[in-house]
Design an enzyme around this catalytic site. Structure first.
Site, PDB file in Angstrom:
ATOM      1  N   ASN A  76       0.807  -1.227   0.000  1.00 43.44           N
ATOM      2  CA  ASN A  76       0.000   0.000   0.000  1.00 43.44           C
ATOM      3  C   ASN A  76       0.838   1.275   0.000  1.00 43.44           C
ATOM      4  O   ASN A  76       0.385   2.312  -0.460  1.00 43.44           O
ATOM      5  CB  ASN A  76      -1.023  -0.016   1.142  1.00 43.44           C
ATOM      6  CG  ASN A  76      -0.395   0.067   2.509  1.00 43.44           C
ATOM      7  OD1 ASN A  76       0.762  -0.301   2.687  1.00 43.44           O
ATOM      8  ND2 ASN A  76      -1.144   0.551   3.470  1.00 43.44           N
ATOM      9  N   GLU A 121       4.509  -3.741  12.577  1.00 44.91           N
ATOM     10  CA  GLU A 121       3.467  -2.723  12.372  1.00 44.91           C
ATOM     11  C   GLU A 121       2.307  -3.423  11.703  1.00 44.91           C
ATOM     12  O   GLU A 121       2.420  -3.870  10.561  1.00 44.91           O
ATOM     13  CB  GLU A 121       3.968  -1.607  11.450  1.00 44.91           C
ATOM     14  CG  GLU A 121       4.948  -0.668  12.091  1.00 44.91           C
ATOM     15  CD  GLU A 121       4.389   0.085  13.267  1.00 44.91           C
ATOM     16  OE1 GLU A 121       3.157   0.188  13.407  1.00 44.91           O
ATOM     17  OE2 GLU A 121       5.191   0.558  14.079  1.00 44.91           O
ATOM     18  N   GLU A 148       8.355   3.281  14.203  1.00 46.25           N
ATOM     19  CA  GLU A 148       9.153   3.615  13.030  1.00 46.25           C
ATOM     20  C   GLU A 148       9.216   5.129  12.946  1.00 46.25           C
ATOM     21  O   GLU A 148       8.509   5.839  13.653  1.00 46.25           O
ATOM     22  CB  GLU A 148       8.472   3.054  11.780  1.00 46.25           C
ATOM     23  CG  GLU A 148       8.276   1.567  11.901  1.00 46.25           C
ATOM     24  CD  GLU A 148       8.184   0.891  10.562  1.00 46.25           C
ATOM     25  OE1 GLU A 148       9.238   0.612   9.983  1.00 46.25           O
ATOM     26  OE2 GLU A 148       7.067   0.661  10.096  1.00 46.25           O
TER      27      GLU A 148
HETATM   28  C1  UN1 Z   1       0.354   2.687   6.201  1.00 44.37           C
HETATM   29  O1  UN1 Z   1      -0.815   2.764   5.865  1.00 44.37           O
HETATM   30  O2  UN1 Z   1       0.872   1.559   6.388  1.00 44.37           O
HETATM   31  O3  UN1 Z   1       0.031   8.323   7.873  1.00 44.37           O
HETATM   32  C2  UN1 Z   1       1.263   3.849   6.337  1.00 44.37           C
HETATM   33  C3  UN1 Z   1      -0.214   7.903   6.742  1.00 44.37           C
HETATM   34  C4  UN1 Z   1       0.932   7.618   5.809  1.00 44.37           C
HETATM   35  C5  UN1 Z   1       1.549   6.304   6.119  1.00 44.37           C
HETATM   36  C6  UN1 Z   1       0.574   5.164   6.175  1.00 44.37           C
HETATM   37  N1  UN1 Z   1       1.909   8.674   5.925  1.00 44.37           N
HETATM   38  O4  UN1 Z   1      -1.353   7.702   6.382  1.00 44.37           O
END
Ligand code: UN1
Length: 499
Positions: free
Chosen positions: A154, A252, A466
């Site tokens: 994604n 995560e 992270e």
């Molecule tokens: C994710 O969906 O795994 O905060 C990361 C956000 C993005 C990162 C999402 N900067 O929605």
């Protein structure tokens, strides 16, 4: 329809096929018969050579001063800027997100490069007095070793960057295993790392299927650390295997993020946030807004506003500049979203809008799901508790501020959260009481920035973060150093005490 790209593994500075020669294909989710790329279906033997290369490279990479390592990462950032548009177009084609968002994904990688590179000149440790005279005490950050990075589709550029860039600046070497849906994005990204001149073996790329390549990496005795972003089910396997094989692991996983809209909120602002949070990236973010907790005094009005706005969203290929909501990444995910709609109906939720796989002219060859609003959802329903990962938002009525907080927290996950209110006391109370790694006040649940910690509590993660300086605690080990320049044995806890 353009000619499919040929992707290879990158091991010890060479672009190579899987030892078996087996390949797989990635497809454009907007036009499902279009093959975007072929890529190696690697196996344990390919993982073996990649890990060996990373191990060899680690011996010298760890000795290069951090500011010099950081310079490579800075260069990756500059090259990402150069290739930003090309990468964004490729990403849109390979996993479907609208171009503006794909550019944002690459930008997140650029931001991360510059931020991580700066860390090369910090990587601060601590100095502290020793309890002994003529003795010095300090801490320094040491690299962990060979890091396996397992990344989702994604954010096919941003997430590998989040992981690889700080890992490299900290002195580790890397084996990247990207998602099978986005091999071309990963290949282009690793080409950029190679173009930046990284020594061979410092970054390696092994394509393939999670159950084969990912599993082999997680079980490999010469891998020191696994950083994983993906589903909770896979994360449970990764976590337990790393526990069994004594590896450091950063997980995560899912989210079931909610936005609260209180009766005193700026409704227009809350609407903008809700639509972006729920339907941006077709809801395929771990930070996506999948629940809207609406105060009963504004619920009807807000629901009408939401329906009106949602009805204007244009579904289409990510590469079409008019598209607001792109496709679902693949057939399996599309079926999963569709299944949740069946569950919602069985549970008694009301489909206010959408709810079906799109079949209009121009969409029927892709994996499109209509932007969907579910009403009359109760906190016990599965659609209020489980991650759907699609353009589906559940409306839940709340009766008070306390009720909203309790319902927001009533999920196994704890990634992102949001509240729209003009009351500063409520805003700060929410900041304290929402059980989530991230809380937005008057902003949507998506949109984290790379210089701040990213991650969640409860079943979303395993306590690591992270991004920001917090990620340094993932990719380094603390070493405590005592320097005794007294010239005699000094016994801690025994000598030099007052009583
Ligand atoms: C994710 O969906 O795994 O905060 C990361 C956000 C993005 C990162 C999402 N900067 O929605």
């Amino acid at each position: 329809m353009s000619h499919p790209l040929t992707c290879r593994n990158y091991i010890a500075g060479e672009w190579v096929n899987a030892a078996s020669g087996a390949t797989l294909e990635s497809r454009n989710p907007a036009v499902s018969r279009e093959v975007v790329a072929t890529f190696p279906r690697s196996a344990a033997t390919d993982v073996e050579t990649a890990v060996a290369a990373a191990r060899r490279a680690y011996r010298s990479w760890r000795l290069i001063p951090a500011p010099a390592r950081a310079e490579y990462v800075q260069r990756v950032g500059e090259l990402l800027r150069k290739y930003k548009e090309e990468l964004a177009q490729l990403m849109s084609r390979e996993m479907g997100k609208p171009l503006a968002e794909a550019r944002g994904d690459v930008q997140e990688g650029i931001d991360c490069a510059y931020y991580s590179a700066g860390e090369g000149r910090r990587l601060f440790g601590q100095t502290t007095p020793s309890e002994m005279p003529n003795k010095f005490a300090m801490t320094v950050r040491m690299p962990v070793g060979v890091c396996a990075l397992i990344t989702p589709w994604n954010f096919p550029v941003a997430i590998p960057c989040w992981k690889a860039m700080p890992a490299l600046v900290c002195g580790n070497t890397v084996v990247l295993k990207p998602a099978e849906d986005t091999p071309a994005c990963a290949t282009k990204l690793v080409e950029i790392f190679a173009e930046a001149g990284l020594p061979e073996g410092v970054i390696n790329l092994v394509h393939g299927v999670g159950e084969e390549v990912g599993k082999a990496l997680v079980e490999h005795p010469n891998v020191d650390l696994v950083s994983f972003t993906g589903s909770s089910e896979t994360g449970a396997f990764v976590g337990s295997t790393c526990g069994r094989t004594h590896k450091r692991v950063c997980l995560e996983m899912g989210g079931k993020n909610a936005q609260i809209v209180m009766e005193d909120a700026d409704l227009q602002l809350a609407l903008d946030g809700a639509v972006w949070g729920a339907f941006g990236t077709a809801g395929q973010r771990c930070t996506a807004t999948s629940r809207l907790l609406l105060h009963r005094d504004i619920k009807e009005k807000f629901t009408d506003m939401l329906k009106e706005r949602t009805s204007q969203l244009r579904l289409g290929a990510g590469t079409d500049p008019n598209t607001d909501v792109g496709p679902i990444v693949n057939e399996k995910q599309l079926q999963r979203v569709s299944k949740y709609l069946d569950i919602a109906r069985e549970e008694g939720a009301k489909v206010l809008m959408g709810g079906e796989i799109a079949t209009e002219e121009g969409l029927q060859n892709g994996y499109f799901f209509e932007p969907t609003i579910l009403d009359c959802v109760t906190p016990q329903m599965r659609v209020a508790r489980e991650e759907i990962f699609g353009p589906v938002v559940a409306l839940i009525e709340v009766h008070s501020f306390e009720d909203a907080i309790a319902i927001l927290n009533d999920t196994p996950y704890g990634l992102s959260s949001s509240i729209y209110t003009r009351d500063v006391n409520r805003a700060f109370t929410a900041m304290r009481d929402l059980e989530a790694g991230i809380t937005y006040i008057n902003g949507p649940t998506i949109g984290a920035e790379v210089h701040l910690p990213f991650g969640g509590v409860k079943q979303t993660g395993n306590g690591h973060r992270e991004a920001g300086t917090a990620v340094l605690d993932v990719f380094t080990d603390w070493k405590t150093v005592y320097v005794d320049f007294s010239g005699s044995l000094q016994r801690a806890q025994i000598d030099n005490r007052i009583g």
